[in-house]
Design an enzyme around this catalytic site. Structure first.
Site, PDB file in Angstrom:
ATOM      1  N   ARG A 211       0.850  -1.194   0.000  1.00  0.00           N
ATOM      2  CA  ARG A 211       0.000   0.000   0.000  1.00  0.00           C
ATOM      3  C   ARG A 211       0.883   1.241   0.000  1.00  0.00           C
ATOM      4  O   ARG A 211       0.623   2.205  -0.720  1.00  0.00           O
ATOM      5  CB  ARG A 211      -0.931  -0.015   1.226  1.00  0.00           C
ATOM      6  CG  ARG A 211      -2.089  -0.988   1.078  1.00  0.00           C
ATOM      7  CD  ARG A 211      -3.084  -0.875   2.218  1.00  0.00           C
ATOM      8  NE  ARG A 211      -2.707  -1.622   3.392  1.00  0.00           N
ATOM      9  CZ  ARG A 211      -3.066  -2.885   3.660  1.00  0.00           C
ATOM     10  NH1 ARG A 211      -3.845  -3.531   2.810  1.00  0.00           N
ATOM     11  NH2 ARG A 211      -2.686  -3.486   4.760  1.00  0.00           N
ATOM     12  N   PHE A 227     -11.017  -3.990  -6.225  1.00  0.00           N
ATOM     13  CA  PHE A 227     -11.010  -4.975  -5.133  1.00  0.00           C
ATOM     14  C   PHE A 227     -10.472  -4.299  -3.869  1.00  0.00           C
ATOM     15  O   PHE A 227      -9.483  -4.718  -3.275  1.00  0.00           O
ATOM     16  CB  PHE A 227     -10.171  -6.221  -5.484  1.00  0.00           C
ATOM     17  CG  PHE A 227     -10.549  -6.864  -6.795  1.00  0.00           C
ATOM     18  CD1 PHE A 227     -11.692  -7.648  -6.903  1.00  0.00           C
ATOM     19  CD2 PHE A 227      -9.767  -6.680  -7.935  1.00  0.00           C
ATOM     20  CE1 PHE A 227     -12.043  -8.249  -8.108  1.00  0.00           C
ATOM     21  CE2 PHE A 227     -10.108  -7.271  -9.138  1.00  0.00           C
ATOM     22  CZ  PHE A 227     -11.242  -8.056  -9.230  1.00  0.00           C
ATOM     23  N   ASP A 249     -15.591  -2.584  -4.868  1.00  0.00           N
ATOM     24  CA  ASP A 249     -15.605  -3.915  -4.238  1.00  0.00           C
ATOM     25  C   ASP A 249     -17.015  -4.487  -4.313  1.00  0.00           C
ATOM     26  O   ASP A 249     -17.993  -3.751  -4.377  1.00  0.00           O
ATOM     27  CB  ASP A 249     -15.153  -3.846  -2.780  1.00  0.00           C
ATOM     28  CG  ASP A 249     -14.608  -5.188  -2.286  1.00  0.00           C
ATOM     29  OD1 ASP A 249     -13.368  -5.352  -2.268  1.00  0.00           O
ATOM     30  OD2 ASP A 249     -15.414  -6.069  -1.944  1.00  0.00           O
ATOM     31  N   ASN A 278     -19.686  -5.933  -9.217  1.00  0.00           N
ATOM     32  CA  ASN A 278     -18.713  -6.831  -9.821  1.00  0.00           C
ATOM     33  C   ASN A 278     -17.668  -6.005 -10.575  1.00  0.00           C
ATOM     34  O   ASN A 278     -17.995  -5.267 -11.507  1.00  0.00           O
ATOM     35  CB  ASN A 278     -19.448  -7.785 -10.767  1.00  0.00           C
ATOM     36  CG  ASN A 278     -18.495  -8.764 -11.421  1.00  0.00           C
ATOM     37  OD1 ASN A 278     -17.290  -8.755 -11.181  1.00  0.00           O
ATOM     38  ND2 ASN A 278     -19.049  -9.617 -12.265  1.00  0.00           N
ATOM     39  N   ALA A 279     -16.414  -6.149 -10.176  1.00  0.00           N
ATOM     40  CA  ALA A 279     -15.341  -5.329 -10.737  1.00  0.00           C
ATOM     41  C   ALA A 279     -15.278  -5.441 -12.262  1.00  0.00           C
ATOM     42  O   ALA A 279     -15.079  -4.438 -12.954  1.00  0.00           O
ATOM     43  CB  ALA A 279     -14.010  -5.742 -10.133  1.00  0.00           C
ATOM     44  N   ASP A 299      -6.168  -5.714  -6.906  1.00  0.00           N
ATOM     45  CA  ASP A 299      -5.786  -6.679  -5.854  1.00  0.00           C
ATOM     46  C   ASP A 299      -6.903  -7.707  -5.673  1.00  0.00           C
ATOM     47  O   ASP A 299      -7.623  -7.692  -4.673  1.00  0.00           O
ATOM     48  CB  ASP A 299      -5.517  -5.905  -4.545  1.00  0.00           C
ATOM     49  CG  ASP A 299      -5.063  -6.826  -3.431  1.00  0.00           C
ATOM     50  OD1 ASP A 299      -4.531  -7.915  -3.735  1.00  0.00           O
ATOM     51  OD2 ASP A 299      -5.224  -6.459  -2.248  1.00  0.00           O
ATOM     52  N   CYS A 339      -2.760 -13.286  -5.402  1.00  0.00           N
ATOM     53  CA  CYS A 339      -2.485 -13.984  -4.137  1.00  0.00           C
ATOM     54  C   CYS A 339      -2.765 -15.477  -4.294  1.00  0.00           C
ATOM     55  O   CYS A 339      -2.922 -16.191  -3.312  1.00  0.00           O
ATOM     56  CB  CYS A 339      -3.302 -13.377  -2.999  1.00  0.00           C
ATOM     57  SG  CYS A 339      -5.070 -13.510  -3.216  1.00  0.00           S
TER      58      CYS A 339
HETATM   59  N1  SAH Z   1      -6.885  -4.518  -1.535  1.00  0.00           N
HETATM   60  C1  SAH Z   1      -7.534  -4.902  -0.304  1.00  0.00           C
HETATM   61  C2  SAH Z   1      -7.731  -6.388  -0.200  1.00  0.00           C
HETATM   62  C3  SAH Z   1      -8.518  -7.000  -1.346  1.00  0.00           C
HETATM   63  S1  SAH Z   1      -9.067  -8.620  -1.070  1.00  0.00           S
HETATM   64  C4  SAH Z   1      -6.767  -4.333   0.876  1.00  0.00           C
HETATM   65  O1  SAH Z   1      -5.671  -3.772   0.713  1.00  0.00           O
HETATM   66  O2  SAH Z   1      -7.280  -4.418   1.996  1.00  0.00           O
HETATM   67  C5  SAH Z   1     -10.109  -8.908  -2.427  1.00  0.00           C
HETATM   68  C6  SAH Z   1     -11.428  -8.167  -2.406  1.00  0.00           C
HETATM   69  O3  SAH Z   1     -12.093  -8.458  -3.630  1.00  0.00           O
HETATM   70  C7  SAH Z   1     -12.391  -8.530  -1.306  1.00  0.00           C
HETATM   71  O4  SAH Z   1     -12.706  -7.382  -0.565  1.00  0.00           O
HETATM   72  C8  SAH Z   1     -13.659  -9.047  -2.033  1.00  0.00           C
HETATM   73  O5  SAH Z   1     -14.855  -8.601  -1.430  1.00  0.00           O
HETATM   74  C9  SAH Z   1     -13.497  -8.437  -3.386  1.00  0.00           C
HETATM   75  N2  SAH Z   1     -14.123  -9.133  -4.533  1.00  0.00           N
HETATM   76  C10 SAH Z   1     -14.142 -10.461  -4.788  1.00  0.00           C
HETATM   77  N3  SAH Z   1     -14.705 -10.704  -5.991  1.00  0.00           N
HETATM   78  C11 SAH Z   1     -15.060  -9.497  -6.517  1.00  0.00           C
HETATM   79  C12 SAH Z   1     -15.663  -9.074  -7.743  1.00  0.00           C
HETATM   80  N4  SAH Z   1     -16.001  -9.948  -8.695  1.00  0.00           N
HETATM   81  N5  SAH Z   1     -15.839  -7.756  -7.926  1.00  0.00           N
HETATM   82  C13 SAH Z   1     -15.488  -6.854  -6.999  1.00  0.00           C
HETATM   83  N6  SAH Z   1     -14.901  -7.199  -5.836  1.00  0.00           N
HETATM   84  C14 SAH Z   1     -14.689  -8.499  -5.581  1.00  0.00           C
END
Ligand code: SAH
Length: 395
Positions: A211, A227, A249, A278-279, A299, A339
């Site tokens: 970050r 995300f 998210d 949905n991203a 992420d 990840c």
């Molecule tokens: N970058 C964050 C951690 C991300 S973890 C940090 O620094 O804290 C991954 C995230 O993706 C989760 O919050 C989950 O809710 C989200 N996620 C999972 N599938 C998704 C989708 N299709 N569209 C949007 N968000 C999604």
């Protein structure tokens, strides 16, 4: 004495100090060990290689506690392992600017199946294997002794526990129940963390350094944080002088906390926008609307849960990274992660390269990223390495 005897030739990885024994390597189980009980691990010829925790239901029926036959796996053993894990983090440069970190990183701290995260005065424990489950009462007591704090909360609500014959569990282990949201900080940026209902143990501690790395490219820029969970990368970017951030998210509660984190830090509300959904859909929409950003952070969750998911995961990583590239203004910065432990670093890089190509963009790697130093990786246990990231300049 209960013992697990390995098949001939299957002792090599144990001699190389890999802590897992797969079911295919086991020739014989002597005695009647209960789940989680300690067993002597013997090579085919009878030589003892160490001690492990027995887990009959698992595809990994033994996880090694020690590679020394002279070790006694008892209360003192666990006290020493916990103390060593705490001591190993005492002088880590990465932890000078925060009050939340991973205190015990399972196999890599010599404690397979046990994760302990520290959030200020509270600990959150995650038990994913039969060994630490067997020692649970002892571990809780020792944690209270070695890391005195206000309370210990359990977040063993993991589906993978089923593979060990354990059911998911969460709740209070010791002391006081944590409040609905805890406050932690990373450098000057403050975060509210829901350790009871949040994802993982409440926060993605492994991304702390990243970050900050990404934030270093954010000054005066327009940032897209895909995300975002509770806003991590976006809030650090705002702290580093970003003009505005869009947080995306699928989890509404995570974005609600991101919004609260914004005001907690005194950032003007108009500097952040939160989009639930949905991203993949939202990014296409933003792209088609002609939105462009100076920094895009991607992420995603673990797309490849198993090796069998890899081809599908690869397509998802490529798609989202292509969209990320398309959403960058020329010369912008892409900060992208995977990840998925099953996706190797070289393949991830290839996927991002293909994504840039599909977007018709030229990209160079500026930095390579991994998990923060409080998530050490045992050299003899490459499975412990899962997080990888690239910071790329996209022309
Ligand atoms: N970058 C964050 C951690 C991300 S973890 C940090 O620094 O804290 C991954 C995230 O993706 C989760 O919050 C989950 O809710 C989200 N996620 C999972 N599938 C998704 C989708 N299709 N569209 C949007 N968000 C999604």
């Amino acid at each position: 004495m209960a013992a697990v005897v390995l098949k001939a030739g299957r002792d090599k990885s144990i001699r190389r100090r890999h802590p897992w024994i797969f079911s295919g390597a086991v020739a014989e189980v002597r005695g009647k060990p209960e789940p989680g009980e300690s067993v002597a691990v013997l090579a085919a010829g009878g030589e003892q290689l160490g001690w492990g925790a027995y887990s009959p239901a698992s595809g990994i029926p033994v996880r090694m506690w020690s590679f020394d036959p002279a070790t006694q796996v008892d209360r003192t053993f666990f006290r020493e392992r916990l103390r060593a894990a705490v001591a190993a983090r005492a002088n880590l440069p990465a932890l000078c600017h925060t009050d939340a970190w991973r205190l015990v990183n399972a196999e890599s701290d010599g404690l397979p199946g046990l994760v302990v995260d520290r959030y200020g005065e509270y600990l959150v424990v995650q038990i994913s294997a039969a060994g630490p489950e067997h020692w649970r009462p002892v571990l809780v007591e020792l944690l209270g002794e070695v890391v005195p704090g206000r309370g210990i909360w359990e977040r063993s609500d993991l589906a993978i526990r089923n593979r060990e014959g354990l059911s998911p569990r969460s709740g209070l282990m010791l002391g006081n129940q944590p409040p609905p949201v805890l406050e932690i900080h990373e450098g000057p940026v403050r975060f509210l963390v829901d350790v009871v209902g949040g994802q993982k143990t409440g926060f993605y501690l492994d991304q702390r350094e990243n970050r900050a790395r990404a934030g270093a490219y954010a000054a005066d820029g327009r940032v897209l944080n895909v995300f975002s969970y509770t806003g991590g990368f976006g809030l650090v970017a705002l702290g580093a002088g970003a003009r505005a951030v869009t947080q995306i998210d699928a989890a509404e509660p995570a974005l609600a906390l991101a919004q609260r984190n914004l005001s907690l830090n005194g950032f003007a509300p108009e500097r952040a926008e939160h989009r639930v959904g949905n991203a993949f859909d939202l990014l296409r929409r933003l792209r088609d609307q002609g939105e462009r950003y100076d920094l895009v952070v991607i992420d995603p969750p673990k797309f490849a849960e198993t090796a069998a998911h890899l081809p599908k995961a690869a397509r998802a990583y490529k798609d989202v990274n292509m969209l990320g590239c398309q959403l960058l203004r020329p010369g912008g910065v892409l900060c992208t992660f995977s990840c998925s432990g099953h996706l190797e670093t070289t393949l991830f890089q290839k996927i991002v390269a293909d994504a840039a190509l599909d977007a018709g963009r030229h990209a160079v790697i500026l930095e390579r990223l991994g998990a923060a130093a409080d998530h050490p990786v045992l050299l003899s246990f490459p499975e412990g390495e899962y997080l990888k990231g690239l910071i790329c300049r996209v022309a």
